[in-house]
Design a protein around this motif. Structure first.
Motif, PDB file in Angstrom:
ATOM      1  N   ALA A   1      -7.106   2.213   1.136  1.00 48.65           N
ATOM      2  CA  ALA A   1      -6.216   1.518   0.183  1.00 48.65           C
ATOM      3  C   ALA A   1      -6.994   1.001  -1.018  1.00 48.65           C
ATOM      4  O   ALA A   1      -8.190   0.713  -0.922  1.00 48.65           O
TER       5      ALA A   1
ATOM      6  N   ALA B   1       0.640  -0.178   9.742  1.00 52.26           N
ATOM      7  CA  ALA B   1      -0.044   0.656   8.739  1.00 52.26           C
ATOM      8  C   ALA B   1      -0.492   1.969   9.375  1.00 52.26           C
ATOM      9  O   ALA B   1      -0.310   3.050   8.801  1.00 52.26           O
TER      10      ALA B   1
ATOM     11  N   ALA C   1       0.294   6.027   8.559  1.00 49.22           N
ATOM     12  CA  ALA C   1      -0.840   6.698   7.905  1.00 49.22           C
ATOM     13  C   ALA C   1      -1.016   8.120   8.428  1.00 49.22           C
ATOM     14  O   ALA C   1      -0.372   8.526   9.398  1.00 49.22           O
TER      15      ALA C   1
ATOM     16  N   LEU D   1      -7.546  -2.560   5.360  1.00 52.43           N
ATOM     17  CA  LEU D   1      -6.805  -1.632   4.495  1.00 52.43           C
ATOM     18  C   LEU D   1      -7.760  -0.790   3.648  1.00 52.43           C
ATOM     19  O   LEU D   1      -7.511   0.387   3.407  1.00 52.43           O
TER      20      LEU D   1
ATOM     21  N   MET E   1      -8.934   2.142   5.455  1.00 50.40           N
ATOM     22  CA  MET E   1      -7.935   3.221   5.535  1.00 50.40           C
ATOM     23  C   MET E   1      -7.743   3.915   4.191  1.00 50.40           C
ATOM     24  O   MET E   1      -6.888   4.790   4.054  1.00 50.40           O
TER      25      MET E   1
ATOM     26  N   CYS F   1       0.835  -1.214   0.000  1.00 55.21           N
ATOM     27  CA  CYS F   1       0.000   0.000   0.000  1.00 55.21           C
ATOM     28  C   CYS F   1       0.864   1.256   0.000  1.00 55.21           C
ATOM     29  O   CYS F   1       0.444   2.300  -0.475  1.00 55.21           O
TER      30      CYS F   1
ATOM     31  N   LEU G   1      -2.863   6.570   3.089  1.00 49.95           N
ATOM     32  CA  LEU G   1      -3.837   5.894   3.949  1.00 49.95           C
ATOM     33  C   LEU G   1      -4.233   6.860   5.067  1.00 49.95           C
ATOM     34  O   LEU G   1      -3.413   7.653   5.536  1.00 49.95           O
ATOM     35  N   HIS G   2      -5.503   6.772   5.479  1.00 46.84           N
ATOM     36  CA  HIS G   2      -5.970   7.696   6.522  1.00 46.84           C
ATOM     37  C   HIS G   2      -6.446   6.939   7.763  1.00 46.84           C
ATOM     38  O   HIS G   2      -6.600   5.705   7.724  1.00 46.84           O
TER      39      HIS G   2
END
Ligand code: S3P
Length: 448
Positions: A374, A415, A419, A369, A372, A340, A395-396
């Protein structure tokens, strides 16, 4: 005996503090090697001292099961002393033996119990009770073990009753690439009449074969065929150093790769070539990883050992083939995270085995994912399941779920740390299955 721990209740975890990880780690011993070290020490003549033994729910499941079978095991921190009872020297347990949620404990010990002249009932925790067991029961029955399991549809599950003894050697072509199945057959083969031969299409991790040699077993490996002649007595090598777990290290390799400015050194890590798929893939993705191999006395281990230095870099997408899967099967969740954050497309072909790990890891990782932001999807093809990730999106923050799975939880923490915004994970306690010190290890890199 170590206390049988009830799984801790889910503990939510907020991931908010961003940091640039820098520092050194020596990780607890490799989980796969630890299970085998306990089992072969128990089945051999003499005492064995295990060093850098990892303390987690799975290793304790094997330790407790062997204790219930009459093996005397003393533990002080990460040092474990096992008094061997010799082949077929275990004692019948009056009570059913609980295997926790450790697939390796259950499948390998089924191989051991197949050889013992008594009946044993084995039970499993909530996550292990839904994992398939026919793959190990089928070959053990061919060797002569009496096995009855819970049947649902065409599959077999725990609880299982196994009536051992009177085994004969077999030639078995593995229908799936599974080190657990291969190991169960070889462990049963130690007490069978005649030779046992296992033929693999794809090579799976070879810790059992390596360790059998160290304990003096007569084992010959030629290409993808492993032949065990049970003519030799197993003798303890005295001491076994268990190098750091590469599957736990994988989270730090990716963390250091994707957070700009990071530098992490991982010392005395297991670098067994059947497990280093993660390093090969990350290097292909242009990760900056320097390997220093430790040799002979310096390594202190009968398995390949080395130090790794990982620095942040701009990752690129890659293509992972089905042949590579056995060498990185447990690292696929964290590889999805790396993908990602990489530029371009990553395709993972033949990832279907992920559906039957502690949880369905294709589902757990894709769902998290996607939450987020992705771009990740799954394609079912005639030859298996492929995962396709288009990397490079930011990614958030999101609300994430571990699905009770340690590797999903640790992957999502990594991750989240890379992010934008903060994430909430519903349960962090599940990391105790393989790496209770995960957060402490992360914390130590904060000060590095
Ligand atoms: C293991 C083998 C792998 C792996 C598991 C540990 C082992 O499973 O996923 O975490 O120690 O033998 P399979 O052999 O079923 O692929």
């Amino acid at each position: 005996m170590s206390p049988i721990r009830k799984p801790a209740p889910p503990k939510p975890f907020l991931i908010r503090n961003k940091f640039v990880p820098r520092g050194k780690l020596i990780l607890p011993g490799d989980k796969s090697i630890a299970h085998r070290a306990l089992i072969l020490s128990a089945l051999s003549k003499g005492k064995t001292i295990l060093k850098n033994f990892p303390i987690h729910a799975d290793s304790l499941a094997t330790l407790n099961a062997l204790t219930a079978l009459g093996v005397s095991i003393r533990r002080k921190g990460s040092r474990v002393l096992v008094h061997g009872r010799g082949r077929q020297g275990l004692k019948k347990s009056r009570k059913p033996i609980f295997m926790g949620n450790s697939g390796t404990t259950l499948r390998l010990l089924l191989g051991v119990l197949a050889a013992e002249d008594f009946k044993t009932k084995v039970t499993a925790g909530k996550y292990l009770s839904v994992r398939p067991m026919a793959r190990v029961n089928v070959p053990l029955r061919l060797m002569g073990a009496g096995i009855s399991a819970k049947i649902k549809g065409r599959e077999e599950y725990a609880p299982i009753v196994i009536n051992g003894g009177g085994l004969k050697g077999i030639v078995y072509r593995m229908p799936v690439a599974s080190a657990q199945v291969k190991s169960a057959i070889l462990l049963a083969g130690l007490s069978a009449k005649g030779k046992t031969r296992v033929i693999e299409r794809l090579s799976s991790r070879d810790h059992t074969e390596r360790m059998l040699k160290i304990f003096g077993a007569n084992i010959v490996i030629k290409n993808n065929s492993i032949t065990l002649d049970p003519d030799k007595v197993l003798v303890s090598p005295g001491r076994i150093y268990i190098p750091g777990d590469i599957s736990s290290a994988a989270f730090f390799m990716v963390l250091a790769s994707i957070i700009p400015g990071s530098k992490i050194i991982l010392e005395r890590l297991s670098l067994n070539p059947t497990r280093t798929g993660i390093i090969k893939v990350l290097k292909r993705m242009k990760a900056k990883i320097k390997i220093e191999t430790l040799r002979g006395r310096q390594s202190g281990s009968f398995e390949p050992v080395g130090n790794l230095t990982i620095k942040s870099s701009k990752l690129k997408g890659t293509f992972i083939t089905p042949d590579e899967i056995p060498s990185l099967v447990d690292e696929l969740p964290i590889i999805m995270v790396a993908a990602c954050f990489a530029e371009g497309r990553t395709v993972i072909r033949g990832a279907g085995e992920l559906r039957i790990k502690e949880t369905d890891r294709i589902n757990s990782m894709v769902r998290n994912l996607k939450c987020m932001g992705a771009d990740i999807r799954v394609r079912k093809t005639a030859s298996g399941e492929n995962i396709i990730i288009k990397g490079g999106r930011h990614l958030h923050g999101a609300s994430l779920k571990s699905f009770g799975d340690h590797r999903t939880a640790m992957s999502m923490v990594v991750a989240a740390l890379a992010a934008e915004g903060s994430c909430r994970l519903d349960d962090i306690n599940c990391v105790s299955k393989s790496f209770p010190g995960f957060l402490a290890a992360l914390g130590s890199l904060l000060k590095g």
